[in-house]
Design a protein around this motif. Structure first.
Motif, PDB file in Angstrom:
ATOM      1  N   ILE A 180      41.537  -8.367  63.355  1.00  0.00           N
ATOM      2  CA  ILE A 180      41.384  -9.280  62.219  1.00  0.00           C
ATOM      3  C   ILE A 180      40.780 -10.573  62.741  1.00  0.00           C
ATOM      4  CG2 ILE A 180      42.574 -10.647  60.469  1.00  0.00           C
ATOM      5  CD1 ILE A 180      44.578  -8.492  60.159  1.00  0.00           C
ATOM      6  N   GLU A 181      39.676 -10.974  62.200  1.00  0.00           N
ATOM      7  CA  GLU A 181      38.978 -12.167  62.682  1.00  0.00           C
ATOM      8  C   GLU A 181      38.346 -12.906  61.516  1.00  0.00           C
ATOM      9  OE1 GLU A 181      34.806  -9.902  63.767  1.00  0.00           O
ATOM     10  OE2 GLU A 181      36.278 -10.239  65.345  1.00  0.00           O
ATOM     11  N   VAL A 182      37.879 -14.083  61.757  1.00  0.00           N
ATOM     12  CA  VAL A 182      37.224 -14.896  60.720  1.00  0.00           C
ATOM     13  C   VAL A 182      35.734 -14.576  60.703  1.00  0.00           C
ATOM     14  CG1 VAL A 182      36.660 -17.244  59.990  1.00  0.00           C
ATOM     15  CG2 VAL A 182      38.929 -16.747  60.934  1.00  0.00           C
ATOM     16  N   ASP A 183      35.181 -14.464  59.502  1.00  0.00           N
ATOM     17  CA  ASP A 183      33.754 -14.220  59.335  1.00  0.00           C
ATOM     18  C   ASP A 183      32.990 -15.506  59.680  1.00  0.00           C
ATOM     19  OD1 ASP A 183      31.219 -13.569  58.580  1.00  0.00           O
ATOM     20  OD2 ASP A 183      31.727 -12.980  56.541  1.00  0.00           O
ATOM     21  N   GLU A 184      32.106 -15.443  60.672  1.00  0.00           N
ATOM     22  CA  GLU A 184      31.369 -16.625  61.111  1.00  0.00           C
ATOM     23  C   GLU A 184      30.452 -17.170  60.013  1.00  0.00           C
ATOM     24  OE1 GLU A 184      29.309 -15.767  64.699  1.00  0.00           O
ATOM     25  OE2 GLU A 184      31.133 -15.493  65.900  1.00  0.00           O
ATOM     26  N   ASN A 185      29.964 -16.286  59.140  1.00  0.00           N
ATOM     27  CA  ASN A 185      29.058 -16.714  58.074  1.00  0.00           C
ATOM     28  C   ASN A 185      29.798 -17.358  56.898  1.00  0.00           C
ATOM     29  OD1 ASN A 185      26.764 -15.674  59.436  1.00  0.00           O
ATOM     30  ND2 ASN A 185      27.292 -13.621  58.718  1.00  0.00           N
ATOM     31  N   ASN A 186      31.078 -17.030  56.768  1.00  0.00           N
ATOM     32  CA  ASN A 186      31.884 -17.590  55.678  1.00  0.00           C
ATOM     33  C   ASN A 186      33.320 -17.744  56.181  1.00  0.00           C
ATOM     34  OD1 ASN A 186      33.359 -18.165  53.353  1.00  0.00           O
ATOM     35  ND2 ASN A 186      32.083 -16.843  52.056  1.00  0.00           N
ATOM     36  N   LYS A 187      33.722 -18.973  56.450  1.00  0.00           N
ATOM     37  CA  LYS A 187      35.033 -19.239  57.051  1.00  0.00           C
ATOM     38  C   LYS A 187      36.188 -18.830  56.140  1.00  0.00           C
ATOM     39  CE  LYS A 187      33.220 -20.981  60.762  1.00  0.00           C
ATOM     40  NZ  LYS A 187      33.278 -20.237  62.040  1.00  0.00           N
ATOM     41  N   ASP A 188      35.909 -18.661  54.831  1.00  0.00           N
ATOM     42  CA  ASP A 188      36.976 -18.254  53.909  1.00  0.00           C
ATOM     43  C   ASP A 188      37.291 -16.764  54.022  1.00  0.00           C
ATOM     44  OD1 ASP A 188      37.235 -20.796  52.880  1.00  0.00           O
ATOM     45  OD2 ASP A 188      35.720 -20.474  51.326  1.00  0.00           O
ATOM     46  N   ASN A 189      36.370 -16.021  54.618  1.00  0.00           N
ATOM     47  CA  ASN A 189      36.535 -14.574  54.727  1.00  0.00           C
ATOM     48  C   ASN A 189      37.167 -14.166  56.053  1.00  0.00           C
ATOM     49  OD1 ASN A 189      35.447 -13.990  52.241  1.00  0.00           O
ATOM     50  ND2 ASN A 189      33.385 -13.654  53.019  1.00  0.00           N
ATOM     51  N   LYS A 190      37.967 -13.100  55.992  1.00  0.00           N
ATOM     52  CA  LYS A 190      38.516 -12.487  57.196  1.00  0.00           C
ATOM     53  C   LYS A 190      38.028 -11.050  57.270  1.00  0.00           C
ATOM     54  CE  LYS A 190      42.739 -15.279  57.403  1.00  0.00           C
ATOM     55  NZ  LYS A 190      44.223 -15.246  57.475  1.00  0.00           N
ATOM     56  N   ILE A 191      37.912 -10.536  58.480  1.00  0.00           N
ATOM     57  CA  ILE A 191      37.408  -9.180  58.672  1.00  0.00           C
ATOM     58  C   ILE A 191      38.483  -8.327  59.344  1.00  0.00           C
ATOM     59  CG2 ILE A 191      35.659  -7.751  59.791  1.00  0.00           C
ATOM     60  CD1 ILE A 191      33.779 -10.140  59.685  1.00  0.00           C
ATOM     61  N   CYS A 192      38.714  -7.143  58.779  1.00  0.00           N
ATOM     62  CA  CYS A 192      39.669  -6.203  59.357  1.00  0.00           C
ATOM     63  C   CYS A 192      38.938  -4.895  59.627  1.00  0.00           C
ATOM     64  CB  CYS A 192      40.834  -5.977  58.392  1.00  0.00           C
ATOM     65  SG  CYS A 192      42.099  -4.885  59.040  1.00  0.00           S
ATOM     66  N   ILE A 193      39.067  -4.369  60.828  1.00  0.00           N
ATOM     67  CA  ILE A 193      38.366  -3.143  61.229  1.00  0.00           C
ATOM     68  C   ILE A 193      39.386  -2.059  61.573  1.00  0.00           C
ATOM     69  CG2 ILE A 193      36.748  -2.124  62.872  1.00  0.00           C
ATOM     70  CD1 ILE A 193      35.604  -4.955  63.274  1.00  0.00           C
ATOM     71  N   GLN A 194      39.195  -0.877  61.007  1.00  0.00           N
ATOM     72  CA  GLN A 194      40.125   0.213  61.272  1.00  0.00           C
ATOM     73  C   GLN A 194      39.435   1.558  61.105  1.00  0.00           C
ATOM     74  OE1 GLN A 194      43.005   0.534  62.483  1.00  0.00           O
ATOM     75  NE2 GLN A 194      43.591   2.598  61.923  1.00  0.00           N
ATOM     76  N   SER A 195      39.732   2.494  61.988  1.00  0.00           N
ATOM     77  CA  SER A 195      39.183   3.850  61.892  1.00  0.00           C
ATOM     78  C   SER A 195      40.204   4.764  61.234  1.00  0.00           C
ATOM     79  CB  SER A 195      38.835   4.394  63.280  1.00  0.00           C
ATOM     80  OG  SER A 195      37.752   3.669  63.834  1.00  0.00           O
ATOM     81  N   ILE A 196      39.773   5.489  60.209  1.00  0.00           N
ATOM     82  CA  ILE A 196      40.619   6.455  59.524  1.00  0.00           C
ATOM     83  C   ILE A 196      39.832   7.751  59.378  1.00  0.00           C
ATOM     84  CG2 ILE A 196      41.842   7.026  57.386  1.00  0.00           C
ATOM     85  CD1 ILE A 196      42.315   4.085  56.918  1.00  0.00           C
ATOM     86  N   LEU A 197      40.396   8.837  59.887  1.00  0.00           N
ATOM     87  CA  LEU A 197      39.764  10.156  59.819  1.00  0.00           C
ATOM     88  C   LEU A 197      38.326  10.133  60.331  1.00  0.00           C
ATOM     89  CD1 LEU A 197      41.060  11.290  56.300  1.00  0.00           C
ATOM     90  CD2 LEU A 197      41.946  11.951  58.531  1.00  0.00           C
ATOM     91  N   GLY A 198      38.131   9.409  61.428  1.00  0.00           N
ATOM     92  CA  GLY A 198      36.823   9.386  62.076  1.00  0.00           C
ATOM     93  C   GLY A 198      35.810   8.460  61.449  1.00  0.00           C
ATOM     94  N   ARG A 199      36.186   7.694  60.445  1.00  0.00           N
ATOM     95  CA  ARG A 199      35.264   6.757  59.803  1.00  0.00           C
ATOM     96  C   ARG A 199      35.749   5.341  60.072  1.00  0.00           C
ATOM     97  NH1 ARG A 199      33.738   9.092  53.886  1.00  0.00           N
ATOM     98  NH2 ARG A 199      31.674   8.327  54.471  1.00  0.00           N
ATOM     99  N   LYS A 200      34.861   4.513  60.565  1.00  0.00           N
ATOM    100  CA  LYS A 200      35.227   3.140  60.909  1.00  0.00           C
ATOM    101  C   LYS A 200      34.948   2.227  59.733  1.00  0.00           C
ATOM    102  CE  LYS A 200      34.874  -0.055  64.805  1.00  0.00           C
ATOM    103  NZ  LYS A 200      34.219  -0.294  66.114  1.00  0.00           N
ATOM    104  N   TYR A 201      36.019   1.698  59.140  1.00  0.00           N
ATOM    105  CA  TYR A 201      35.901   0.820  57.976  1.00  0.00           C
ATOM    106  C   TYR A 201      35.840  -0.642  58.409  1.00  0.00           C
ATOM    107  CZ  TYR A 201      37.236   4.677  54.861  1.00  0.00           C
ATOM    108  OH  TYR A 201      37.275   5.855  54.158  1.00  0.00           O
ATOM    109  N   ILE A 202      35.014  -1.394  57.709  1.00  0.00           N
ATOM    110  CA  ILE A 202      34.964  -2.845  57.900  1.00  0.00           C
ATOM    111  C   ILE A 202      35.324  -3.475  56.548  1.00  0.00           C
ATOM    112  CG2 ILE A 202      33.529  -4.833  58.462  1.00  0.00           C
ATOM    113  CD1 ILE A 202      31.870  -3.027  60.243  1.00  0.00           C
ATOM    114  N   LEU A 203      36.473  -4.116  56.519  1.00  0.00           N
ATOM    115  CA  LEU A 203      36.988  -4.721  55.301  1.00  0.00           C
ATOM    116  C   LEU A 203      36.882  -6.243  55.396  1.00  0.00           C
ATOM    117  CD1 LEU A 203      38.673  -4.674  52.618  1.00  0.00           C
ATOM    118  CD2 LEU A 203      40.708  -4.731  54.073  1.00  0.00           C
ATOM    119  N   VAL A 204      36.281  -6.852  54.386  1.00  0.00           N
ATOM    120  CA  VAL A 204      36.178  -8.305  54.319  1.00  0.00           C
ATOM    121  C   VAL A 204      37.035  -8.771  53.151  1.00  0.00           C
ATOM    122  CG1 VAL A 204      34.633 -10.286  54.080  1.00  0.00           C
ATOM    123  CG2 VAL A 204      33.826  -8.202  55.221  1.00  0.00           C
ATOM    124  N   PHE A 205      37.928  -9.723  53.394  1.00  0.00           N
ATOM    125  CA  PHE A 205      38.806 -10.199  52.332  1.00  0.00           C
ATOM    126  C   PHE A 205      39.096 -11.688  52.476  1.00  0.00           C
ATOM    127  CE2 PHE A 205      41.388  -9.036  55.907  1.00  0.00           C
ATOM    128  CZ  PHE A 205      42.462  -9.908  55.914  1.00  0.00           C
TER     129      PHE A 205
END
Length: 221
Positions: A180-205
């Motif tokens: 979980i990290e902060v989006d450099e392009n938008n400080k209000d956004n956070k990024i969460c990365i997780q692999s599920i069933l072989g697919r790597k998801y990138i979630l921005v919230f």
């Protein structure tokens, strides 16, 4: 039992009545194991759902273990069932929202870029209270609700590889996310990365006062 799920290696073997009797097989209406056929309900069978064959087998196995282990097993089963029900509810809400938005897009006669721009304009015109009525609570994270709204769905229809089912996995992505990290392009956004069933998801919230708001969900190619 015939193959009844992803990766299942079960197979059937046809026996004549005489062959079955020779092997000792017989029907016993009083024996509940005679009717335990999980394949009857097809590939949509949920082993965590009560009152189905696999769940009944699991319950019987749990009863046979030591009491200290039994309590742990029952807790795991209850949590698994609760999680399954929450995921099912979330998926149904998202599927309905996605279908509605896709139908509106088809009827609009616009291309995806135009439809996205129109959705953003409509969103900006709405007051916060009005927009809040269009939000869908997907799950909870840190005991706070995680939201998505119809405008977010509308602006992400161009991600054709992402479906309502993928959005319903957001709870798992947040809970098990490896980064979980902060989006450099938008400080209000956070990024969460997780692999599920072989697919790597990138979630921005976004972390808002009343919960979390989903900005984007995509695959890392």
């Amino acid at each position: 039992m015939a193959p009844n799920g992803w990766g299942c290696r079960c197979k059937t073997q046809v026996l004549s009545l005489d062959e079955a009797k020779a092997l000792g097989y017989k029907e016993n209406a009083k024996d509940p194991r005679s009717s335990l056929n999980a394949a009857v309900r097809g590939f949509d069978n949920n082993p965590i759902e009560p009152n189905n064959a696999l769940f009944n087998v699991l319950v019987e196995k749990v009863k046979s273990v030591d009491e200290s282990l039994r309590k742990q097993a029952e807790k795991i089963m209850n949590e698994a069932y609760k999680s399954t029900q929450e995921h099912k509810k979330s998926f149904e809400l998202l599927k309905k929202a996605f279908n509605n938005e896709q139908n509106l897009f088809k009827k609009s006669g616009l291309n995806l870029k135009e439809y996205k721009e129109q959705a953003i304009k409509r969103s900006k015109k709405l007051k916060k209270k009005a927009r809040d009525t269009l939000r869908i609570c997907i799950t909870k994270f840190n005991n706070r609700p995680v939201y998505i709204d119809k405008f977010q769905i509308a602006t992400h229809l161009h991600h054709k590889e992402i479906s309502a089912y993928d959005y319903s996995l957001i709870g798992q992505i947040l809970k098990k996310g490896k980064q979980i990290e902060v989006d450099e392009n938008n400080k209000d956004n956070k990024i969460c990365i997780q692999s599920i069933l072989g697919r790597k998801y990138i979630l921005v919230f976004k972390d808002l006062e009343d919960g979390y708001y989903v900005s984007s969900l995509r695959f890392e190619h």
